[in-house]
Design a protein around this motif. Structure first.
Motif, PDB file in Angstrom:
ATOM      1  N   ALA A  45       0.827  -1.207   0.000  1.00 48.05           N
ATOM      2  CA  ALA A  45       0.000   0.000   0.000  1.00 48.05           C
ATOM      3  C   ALA A  45       0.865   1.263   0.000  1.00 48.05           C
ATOM      4  O   ALA A  45       0.533   2.249  -0.667  1.00 48.05           O
ATOM      5  N   THR A  46       1.976   1.231   0.714  1.00 52.90           N
ATOM      6  CA  THR A  46       2.863   2.394   0.747  1.00 52.90           C
ATOM      7  C   THR A  46       3.567   2.589  -0.591  1.00 52.90           C
ATOM      8  O   THR A  46       3.723   3.720  -1.055  1.00 52.90           O
ATOM      9  N   LEU A  47       3.989   1.499  -1.209  1.00 55.78           N
ATOM     10  CA  LEU A  47       4.578   1.610  -2.553  1.00 55.78           C
ATOM     11  C   LEU A  47       3.570   2.222  -3.527  1.00 55.78           C
ATOM     12  O   LEU A  47       3.904   3.114  -4.309  1.00 55.78           O
ATOM     13  N   LEU A  48       2.349   1.751  -3.461  1.00 54.63           N
ATOM     14  CA  LEU A  48       1.289   2.274  -4.323  1.00 54.63           C
ATOM     15  C   LEU A  48       1.089   3.768  -4.090  1.00 54.63           C
ATOM     16  O   LEU A  48       1.015   4.562  -5.032  1.00 54.63           O
ATOM     17  N   THR A  90       2.209   6.939  -6.768  1.00 55.05           N
ATOM     18  CA  THR A  90       1.064   7.551  -7.442  1.00 55.05           C
ATOM     19  C   THR A  90       0.794   8.974  -6.957  1.00 55.05           C
ATOM     20  O   THR A  90       0.590   9.861  -7.781  1.00 55.05           O
ATOM     21  N   VAL A  91       0.782   9.205  -5.667  1.00 51.86           N
ATOM     22  CA  VAL A  91       0.343  10.517  -5.162  1.00 51.86           C
ATOM     23  C   VAL A  91       1.304  11.131  -4.147  1.00 51.86           C
ATOM     24  O   VAL A  91       0.882  11.927  -3.308  1.00 51.86           O
ATOM     25  N   GLY A 151      -3.592  11.358   2.878  1.00 54.49           N
ATOM     26  CA  GLY A 151      -3.338  10.115   3.621  1.00 54.49           C
ATOM     27  C   GLY A 151      -4.575   9.624   4.351  1.00 54.49           C
ATOM     28  O   GLY A 151      -4.849   8.424   4.391  1.00 54.49           O
ATOM     29  N   ILE A 152      -5.327  10.550   4.936  1.00 57.51           N
ATOM     30  CA  ILE A 152      -6.562  10.180   5.619  1.00 57.51           C
ATOM     31  C   ILE A 152      -7.540   9.564   4.618  1.00 57.51           C
ATOM     32  O   ILE A 152      -8.144   8.521   4.883  1.00 57.51           O
ATOM     33  N   ILE A 153      -7.686  10.206   3.481  1.00 61.91           N
ATOM     34  CA  ILE A 153      -8.575   9.677   2.441  1.00 61.91           C
ATOM     35  C   ILE A 153      -8.092   8.307   1.972  1.00 61.91           C
ATOM     36  O   ILE A 153      -8.897   7.392   1.758  1.00 61.91           O
ATOM     37  N   PHE A 184      -0.585   8.019   8.674  1.00 60.89           N
ATOM     38  CA  PHE A 184       0.829   7.723   8.915  1.00 60.89           C
ATOM     39  C   PHE A 184       1.575   7.583   7.590  1.00 60.89           C
ATOM     40  O   PHE A 184       2.631   8.185   7.382  1.00 60.89           O
ATOM     41  N   ILE A 185       1.028   6.810   6.691  1.00 56.92           N
ATOM     42  CA  ILE A 185       1.674   6.591   5.390  1.00 56.92           C
ATOM     43  C   ILE A 185       1.689   7.883   4.578  1.00 56.92           C
ATOM     44  O   ILE A 185       2.739   8.331   4.110  1.00 56.92           O
ATOM     45  N   GLY A 186       0.530   8.486   4.425  1.00 60.62           N
ATOM     46  CA  GLY A 186       0.414   9.669   3.575  1.00 60.62           C
ATOM     47  C   GLY A 186       1.220  10.850   4.058  1.00 60.62           C
ATOM     48  O   GLY A 186       1.911  11.513   3.271  1.00 60.62           O
ATOM     49  N   TYR A 187       1.156  11.119   5.342  1.00 57.11           N
ATOM     50  CA  TYR A 187       1.872  12.293   5.857  1.00 57.11           C
ATOM     51  C   TYR A 187       3.378  12.057   5.878  1.00 57.11           C
ATOM     52  O   TYR A 187       4.151  12.970   5.612  1.00 57.11           O
TER      53      TYR A 187
END
Length: 161
Positions: free
Chosen positions: A78-81, A85-86, A95-97, A141-144
């Motif tokens: 999921a983190t690689l994706l 991508t974004v 990240g929340i979304i 966590f991932i997004g931020y």
């Protein structure tokens, strides 16, 4: 020369993504296990391994460990994706979304189809709230983490500016 080195310093997206994904899975998979132990959720940590192992195994201690490993692998993917991508989106909202979208995918659509989780109408409200918040924070966590690494230009400025 030092100024030029700082300017050319770039983060390897693949290695950074793997590091963040590992820790996302380790931390939030552990939190999911604690939620299960304290009965905040009826979904065991091994729910991601459900399609690959017998249902009875998932509820044993070994199944919980295997499930935690599956959560780590899931977080890596999921983190690689997300990273590829974004990663240029700024702030916590993407990240929340992202976490909410994964929750919808796993707990509302694909998870019940694959037998990983019970349909959302058959689980407790505590489970729904706990898992939703867990995936929201996991996505944050991932997004931020990714956004801060790839959009924060302060670290590329010279140290003696």
């Amino acid at each position: 020369m030092n100024h030029q080195q700082n300017r050319n310093k770039r983060t390897n997206p693949l290695l950074f993504s793997l590091e963040i994904g590992f820790f996302a899975g380790l931390i939030w998979g552990g939190v999911q296990w604690v939620f299960y132990i304290f009965h905040f959720t009826v979904i065991p940590t091994g729910f991601l391994a459900e399609p690959f192992f017998k249902h009875s195994f998932i509820y044993k201690a070994q199944g919980q460990w295997v499930g935690w490993l599956f959560f780590i692998v899931f977080s890596l993917i999921a983190t690689l994706l997300y990273t590829f991508t974004v990663r240029k989106l700024k702030g916590p909202i993407p990240g929340i979304i992202y976490g909410i979208l994964w929750w919808l995918l796993i707990f509302v659509w694909l998870g019940p189809l694959l037998g990983m989780v019970k349909p959302i109408t058959e689980v407790t409200w505590d489970t729904i709230y706990s898992e939703f918040c867990l995936f929201l924070l996991w996505g944050l966590f991932i997004g931020y983490s990714v956004a801060m690494e790839f959009t924060d230009e302060r670290k590329r400025e010279p140290e003696t500016a």
